[in-house]
Design a protein around this motif. Sequence first.
Motif, short mmCIF file in Angstrom:
data_model
loop_
_atom_site.label_atom_id
_atom_site.label_comp_id
_atom_site.label_asym_id
_atom_site.label_seq_id
_atom_site.Cartn_x
_atom_site.Cartn_y
_atom_site.Cartn_z
N THR A 253 0.83 -1.21 0.00
CA THR A 253 0.00 0.00 0.00
C THR A 253 0.86 1.25 0.00
OG1 THR A 253 -0.15 -0.14 2.42
CG2 THR A 253 -1.93 -1.14 1.14
N VAL B 218 -8.42 -4.96 -5.14
CA VAL B 218 -8.05 -5.17 -3.75
C VAL B 218 -8.14 -6.66 -3.44
CG1 VAL B 218 -8.76 -4.80 -1.34
CG2 VAL B 218 -8.74 -2.88 -2.94
N TRP B 219 -7.02 -7.25 -3.02
CA TRP B 219 -7.04 -8.62 -2.52
C TRP B 219 -7.20 -8.54 -1.01
CZ3 TRP B 219 -2.15 -11.72 -1.08
CH2 TRP B 219 -2.52 -12.92 -0.47
N TYR B 220 -8.38 -8.91 -0.53
CA TYR B 220 -8.69 -8.84 0.89
C TYR B 220 -8.52 -10.21 1.53
CZ TYR B 220 -11.68 -9.32 4.98
OH TYR B 220 -12.16 -9.64 6.22
N TYR B 221 -7.97 -10.23 2.75
CA TYR B 221 -7.83 -11.48 3.49
C TYR B 221 -7.96 -11.19 4.98
CZ TYR B 221 -3.15 -9.40 3.33
OH TYR B 221 -2.10 -8.51 3.37
N SER C 85 -3.57 -3.52 8.39
CA SER C 85 -3.69 -3.74 6.96
C SER C 85 -4.16 -5.16 6.69
CB SER C 85 -2.34 -3.49 6.27
OG SER C 85 -2.45 -3.70 4.88
N TYR D 11 -5.23 -6.10 3.38
CA TYR D 11 -5.35 -6.27 1.94
C TYR D 11 -4.04 -5.92 1.25
CZ TYR D 11 -5.43 -1.23 0.87
OH TYR D 11 -5.08 0.08 0.70
N GLU D 12 -3.95 -6.39 0.01
CA GLU D 12 -2.85 -5.98 -0.87
C GLU D 12 -3.46 -5.49 -2.18
OE1 GLU D 12 0.59 -8.55 -1.23
OE2 GLU D 12 0.11 -9.47 0.71
N VAL E 104 -12.97 -6.28 -5.54
CA VAL E 104 -12.51 -6.69 -4.21
C VAL E 104 -12.58 -8.21 -4.16
CG1 VAL E 104 -12.89 -6.56 -1.72
CG2 VAL E 104 -13.31 -4.54 -3.15
N TRP E 105 -11.41 -8.83 -4.05
CA TRP E 105 -11.32 -10.29 -4.09
C TRP E 105 -10.96 -10.81 -2.72
CZ3 TRP E 105 -7.70 -11.06 -8.96
CH2 TRP E 105 -8.33 -10.51 -10.09
N GLU E 106 -11.70 -11.78 -2.25
CA GLU E 106 -11.40 -12.38 -0.95
C GLU E 106 -10.88 -13.80 -1.15
OE1 GLU E 106 -13.40 -13.28 3.45
OE2 GLU E 106 -14.61 -12.36 1.85
N ARG F 86 -5.09 -16.28 2.73
CA ARG F 86 -3.63 -16.30 2.58
C ARG F 86 -3.13 -17.73 2.71
NH1 ARG F 86 -1.25 -11.86 6.66
NH2 ARG F 86 0.60 -12.10 5.36
#
Length: 272
Positions: A92, A113-116, A129, A131-132, A184-186, A189
């Motif tokens: 970020t 946005v890769w959300y985890y 943080s 997300y990436e 926005v992708w979940e 990890r």
Amino acid sequence: MEEIFYSIDFPYTFKDGSMIINSDCMTVLPKIKDKSVDLIFADPPYNLGKDYGNDSDKWKNKNEYLSWCYAWVDECFRVLKDTGTVYIMNSTQNISYIDVYIREKYNVINNIVWYYDSSGVQSKHKFGSLYEPIIMANKSAKCKYTFNGEDIMVEAKTGAVRRLIDYRKTPPQPYNSKKIPGNVWEFARVRYRMSEYEKHPSQKPEALLERIIKASSNAGDIVLDPFSGTFTASVVARRLGRKSIGIELSEDYYRIGLRRVLGLSEDKESDN
């Protein structure tokens, strides 16, 4: 696949359409011919001081780091076909600089946005943080690019799940049960003891790469990953019937590629 290179004078192993290379990407990329690659996934070191075993994630300052990023970004767009797509990940802290650079010279299609979720310790003095960011880009807004929306459909969780009827249509009909994902992708990890886990500080999940490769390439296309790490992009590309070029500076990670991508022993010497 060797025909897309001007010259090959670096260690590599090739098998059944998959090439893994043990070298610096800025040594290899200039030797790839213009407009040769269909899809590029780039997940470089973020200049956060992570331990990759070779001090490859440390620069003197942000300007020096960004200059390096701009150099490989330009090389990636040079080798990309006019119909191709680039996906770039970064922290970020850095992504906004790279985004502006790409917008000025090329074309940003999407900011993803890769959300985890995170079970780790989060900061007590600011928002943690979770997300990436990912930039999806191509050479120009005028260029057509591959986008296989039908191949990446996900469940529509609104009207379709509740079996609602859209009365605005004539005749009224149920809402669609599938849709193209938003930006926005979940995805979870990669965790220790997961089947795909490798000992690496920033391994990306196969599910993330599967969506990218399905959406932005076709069977037989060439997928390039200039910072291969555990070679997840190459693994997924091979499984989906794409050709792949994975470049990795670390010899230890290169040997992971021998095993994961090519099914060879990690102690096997390069064929070339």
